[in-house]
Design a protein around this motif. Structure first.
Motif, PDB file in Angstrom:
ATOM      1  N   MET A   1       0.830  -1.165   0.000  1.00 24.13           N
ATOM      2  CA  MET A   1       0.000   0.000   0.000  1.00 24.13           C
ATOM      3  C   MET A   1       0.891   1.249   0.000  1.00 24.13           C
ATOM      4  SD  MET A   1      -2.610   1.762   2.730  1.00 24.13           S
ATOM      5  CE  MET A   1      -3.505   0.491   3.387  1.00 24.13           C
ATOM      6  N   THR A   2       0.520   2.232  -0.793  1.00 24.36           N
ATOM      7  CA  THR A   2       1.271   3.478  -0.891  1.00 24.36           C
ATOM      8  C   THR A   2       0.918   4.394   0.268  1.00 24.36           C
ATOM      9  OG1 THR A   2       1.323   3.339  -3.288  1.00 24.36           O
ATOM     10  CG2 THR A   2       1.693   5.499  -2.337  1.00 24.36           C
ATOM     11  N   THR A   3       1.921   5.026   0.821  1.00 24.48           N
ATOM     12  CA  THR A   3       1.746   6.030   1.860  1.00 24.48           C
ATOM     13  C   THR A   3       1.749   7.395   1.193  1.00 24.48           C
ATOM     14  OG1 THR A   3       2.874   4.663   3.495  1.00 24.48           O
ATOM     15  CG2 THR A   3       2.769   7.028   3.937  1.00 24.48           C
ATOM     16  N   THR A   4       0.766   8.223   1.538  1.00 23.06           N
ATOM     17  CA  THR A   4       0.675   9.554   0.954  1.00 23.06           C
ATOM     18  C   THR A   4       1.105  10.598   1.973  1.00 23.06           C
ATOM     19  OG1 THR A   4      -1.134   8.845  -0.472  1.00 23.06           O
ATOM     20  CG2 THR A   4      -0.848  11.212  -0.190  1.00 23.06           C
ATOM     21  N   VAL A   5       2.076  11.415   1.568  1.00 21.22           N
ATOM     22  CA  VAL A   5       2.615  12.474   2.414  1.00 21.22           C
ATOM     23  C   VAL A   5       2.355  13.800   1.719  1.00 21.22           C
ATOM     24  CG1 VAL A   5       4.701  13.442   3.439  1.00 21.22           C
ATOM     25  CG2 VAL A   5       4.415  10.960   3.313  1.00 21.22           C
ATOM     26  N   LEU A   6       1.797  14.749   2.447  1.00 16.86           N
ATOM     27  CA  LEU A   6       1.586  16.097   1.934  1.00 16.86           C
ATOM     28  C   LEU A   6       2.586  17.032   2.591  1.00 16.86           C
ATOM     29  CD1 LEU A   6       0.026  18.281   0.357  1.00 16.86           C
ATOM     30  CD2 LEU A   6      -1.566  18.379   2.305  1.00 16.86           C
ATOM     31  N   LEU A   7       3.431  17.664   1.766  1.00 23.19           N
ATOM     32  CA  LEU A   7       4.376  18.657   2.267  1.00 23.19           C
ATOM     33  C   LEU A   7       3.766  20.030   2.070  1.00 23.19           C
ATOM     34  CD1 LEU A   7       7.672  17.351   0.607  1.00 23.19           C
ATOM     35  CD2 LEU A   7       6.731  16.775   2.852  1.00 23.19           C
ATOM     36  N   LEU A   8       3.711  20.805   3.126  1.00 23.45           N
ATOM     37  CA  LEU A   8       3.191  22.167   3.049  1.00 23.45           C
ATOM     38  C   LEU A   8       4.275  23.143   3.474  1.00 23.45           C
ATOM     39  CD1 LEU A   8      -0.349  21.663   4.623  1.00 23.45           C
ATOM     40  CD2 LEU A   8       0.204  22.021   2.208  1.00 23.45           C
ATOM     41  N   GLY A   9       4.491  24.156   2.659  1.00 23.15           N
ATOM     42  CA  GLY A   9       5.497  25.158   2.960  1.00 23.15           C
ATOM     43  C   GLY A   9       5.075  26.526   2.467  1.00 23.15           C
ATOM     44  N   ARG A  10       5.887  27.510   2.769  1.00 17.98           N
ATOM     45  CA  ARG A  10       5.553  28.891   2.436  1.00 17.98           C
ATOM     46  C   ARG A  10       5.584  29.145   0.943  1.00 17.98           C
ATOM     47  NH1 ARG A  10       8.674  33.322   1.805  1.00 17.98           N
ATOM     48  NH2 ARG A  10      10.497  32.214   2.549  1.00 17.98           N
ATOM     49  N   THR A  11       6.519  28.527   0.224  1.00 20.96           N
ATOM     50  CA  THR A  11       6.639  28.775  -1.217  1.00 20.96           C
ATOM     51  C   THR A  11       6.650  27.474  -2.005  1.00 20.96           C
ATOM     52  OG1 THR A  11       9.057  28.722  -1.259  1.00 20.96           O
ATOM     53  CG2 THR A  11       8.029  30.860  -0.762  1.00 20.96           C
ATOM     54  N   ASP A  12       6.204  27.587  -3.245  1.00 22.79           N
ATOM     55  CA  ASP A  12       6.246  26.427  -4.137  1.00 22.79           C
ATOM     56  C   ASP A  12       7.684  25.962  -4.366  1.00 22.79           C
ATOM     57  OD1 ASP A  12       3.495  26.048  -4.656  1.00 22.79           O
ATOM     58  OD2 ASP A  12       3.504  27.663  -6.141  1.00 22.79           O
ATOM     59  N   ALA A  13       8.630  26.909  -4.363  1.00 23.21           N
ATOM     60  CA  ALA A  13      10.029  26.556  -4.622  1.00 23.21           C
ATOM     61  C   ALA A  13      10.577  25.624  -3.546  1.00 23.21           C
ATOM     62  CB  ALA A  13      10.883  27.815  -4.721  1.00 23.21           C
TER      63      ALA A  13
ATOM     64  N   PRO B   1      10.395   4.719  -2.871  1.00 21.38           N
ATOM     65  CA  PRO B   1       9.384   3.743  -3.280  1.00 21.38           C
ATOM     66  C   PRO B   1       8.314   3.579  -2.197  1.00 21.38           C
ATOM     67  CG  PRO B   1      11.602   2.879  -3.613  1.00 21.38           C
ATOM     68  CD  PRO B   1      11.743   4.159  -2.847  1.00 21.38           C
ATOM     69  N   GLY B   2       7.071   3.509  -2.642  1.00 25.27           N
ATOM     70  CA  GLY B   2       5.966   3.301  -1.715  1.00 25.27           C
ATOM     71  C   GLY B   2       5.436   4.566  -1.077  1.00 25.27           C
ATOM     72  N   ILE B   3       6.021   5.731  -1.424  1.00 21.25           N
ATOM     73  CA  ILE B   3       5.551   6.996  -0.865  1.00 21.25           C
ATOM     74  C   ILE B   3       5.158   7.934  -1.993  1.00 21.25           C
ATOM     75  CG2 ILE B   3       6.152   9.050   0.479  1.00 21.25           C
ATOM     76  CD1 ILE B   3       7.976   7.364   2.152  1.00 21.25           C
ATOM     77  N   GLU B   4       3.926   8.381  -1.970  1.00 20.45           N
ATOM     78  CA  GLU B   4       3.457   9.411  -2.896  1.00 20.45           C
ATOM     79  C   GLU B   4       3.573  10.745  -2.168  1.00 20.45           C
ATOM     80  OE1 GLU B   4      -0.483  10.848  -5.386  1.00 20.45           O
ATOM     81  OE2 GLU B   4      -0.664   9.205  -3.966  1.00 20.45           O
ATOM     82  N   VAL B   5       4.264  11.681  -2.777  1.00 19.53           N
ATOM     83  CA  VAL B   5       4.496  12.971  -2.140  1.00 19.53           C
ATOM     84  C   VAL B   5       3.704  14.039  -2.877  1.00 19.53           C
ATOM     85  CG1 VAL B   5       6.195  14.667  -1.410  1.00 19.53           C
ATOM     86  CG2 VAL B   5       6.806  12.249  -1.462  1.00 19.53           C
ATOM     87  N   LEU B   6       2.821  14.695  -2.144  1.00 19.80           N
ATOM     88  CA  LEU B   6       2.054  15.821  -2.657  1.00 19.80           C
ATOM     89  C   LEU B   6       2.649  17.092  -2.071  1.00 19.80           C
ATOM     90  CD1 LEU B   6      -1.515  14.353  -1.956  1.00 19.80           C
ATOM     91  CD2 LEU B   6      -0.146  14.126  -4.047  1.00 19.80           C
ATOM     92  N   GLY B   7       2.349  18.220  -2.669  1.00 21.30           N
ATOM     93  CA  GLY B   7       2.884  19.467  -2.149  1.00 21.30           C
ATOM     94  C   GLY B   7       1.854  20.573  -2.193  1.00 21.30           C
ATOM     95  N   GLY B   8       2.090  21.595  -1.382  1.00 25.59           N
ATOM     96  CA  GLY B   8       1.195  22.741  -1.366  1.00 25.59           C
ATOM     97  C   GLY B   8       1.728  23.849  -0.491  1.00 25.59           C
ATOM     98  N   THR B   9       0.997  24.956  -0.518  1.00 28.97           N
ATOM     99  CA  THR B   9       1.452  26.128   0.232  1.00 28.97           C
ATOM    100  C   THR B   9       0.416  26.681   1.201  1.00 28.97           C
ATOM    101  OG1 THR B   9       0.754  27.598  -1.556  1.00 28.97           O
ATOM    102  CG2 THR B   9       3.063  26.856  -1.574  1.00 28.97           C
ATOM    103  N   GLY B  10      -0.693  25.994   1.370  1.00 35.67           N
ATOM    104  CA  GLY B  10      -1.674  26.527   2.306  1.00 35.67           C
ATOM    105  C   GLY B  10      -2.912  25.676   2.432  1.00 35.67           C
ATOM    106  N   ILE B  11      -3.927  26.264   3.030  1.00 36.12           N
ATOM    107  CA  ILE B  11      -5.160  25.558   3.375  1.00 36.12           C
ATOM    108  C   ILE B  11      -5.897  25.043   2.140  1.00 36.12           C
ATOM    109  CG2 ILE B  11      -6.567  27.650   3.531  1.00 36.12           C
ATOM    110  CD1 ILE B  11      -6.835  24.666   5.920  1.00 36.12           C
ATOM    111  N   ASP B  12      -5.901  25.812   1.051  1.00 37.50           N
ATOM    112  CA  ASP B  12      -6.602  25.364  -0.154  1.00 37.50           C
ATOM    113  C   ASP B  12      -5.953  24.115  -0.743  1.00 37.50           C
ATOM    114  OD1 ASP B  12      -8.497  27.382   0.038  1.00 37.50           O
ATOM    115  OD2 ASP B  12      -7.347  28.759  -1.235  1.00 37.50           O
ATOM    116  N   ASP B  13      -4.625  24.062  -0.731  1.00 40.64           N
ATOM    117  CA  ASP B  13      -3.927  22.870  -1.213  1.00 40.64           C
ATOM    118  C   ASP B  13      -4.195  21.675  -0.309  1.00 40.64           C
ATOM    119  OD1 ASP B  13      -2.796  24.154  -3.441  1.00 40.64           O
ATOM    120  OD2 ASP B  13      -1.141  24.916  -2.215  1.00 40.64           O
TER     121      ASP B  13
END
Length: 106
Positions: free
Chosen positions: A1-13, A25-37
């Motif tokens: 099973m894939t583990t999903t991790v959401l990284l949230l930070g101040r900037t997209d960079a 392997p086995g980790i899906e990494v999502l990204g965002g910068t705030g509450i909407d993401d």
């Protein structure tokens, strides 16, 4: 099973760089910068772990935490310190994921 991790930070960079360096392997990494993401990620998939950088202001961080805990009873939240600066984001992410990987659940 894939583990999903959401990284949230101040900037997209900062988040984008962390995502590129975190190929595991086995980790899906999502990204965002705030509450909407965050809301978008929660609506689109199960998010196992949220890792927040310290660049987000306190009110935003608190709003994110509230949203996570109201939306999920399984998502964990991990908040980076401010003192280590942006260069400390990647080591923090790796330390959290390493700790989670070693955790044994029944």
């Amino acid at each position: 099973m894939t583990t999903t991790v959401l990284l949230l930070g101040r900037t997209d960079a900062v988040v984008g760089e962390a995502r590129q360096r975190l190929v595991t392997p086995g980790i899906e990494v999502l990204g965002g910068t705030g509450i909407d993401d965050l809301r978008s990620a929660l609506a689109g998939s199960r998010v196992d772990h949220v890792i927040m950088g310290a660049g987000l202001d306190l009110d935003t961080r608190l709003e994110i935490i509230r949203e996570i805990f109201q939306s999920s009873d399984t998502t964990t939240v991990h908040m980076k310190d401010d003192a280590s600066g942006p260069e400390g984001f990647q080591p923090f992410i790796r330390a959290v994921l390493s700790g989670l990987a070693s955790r044994q659940l029944p």
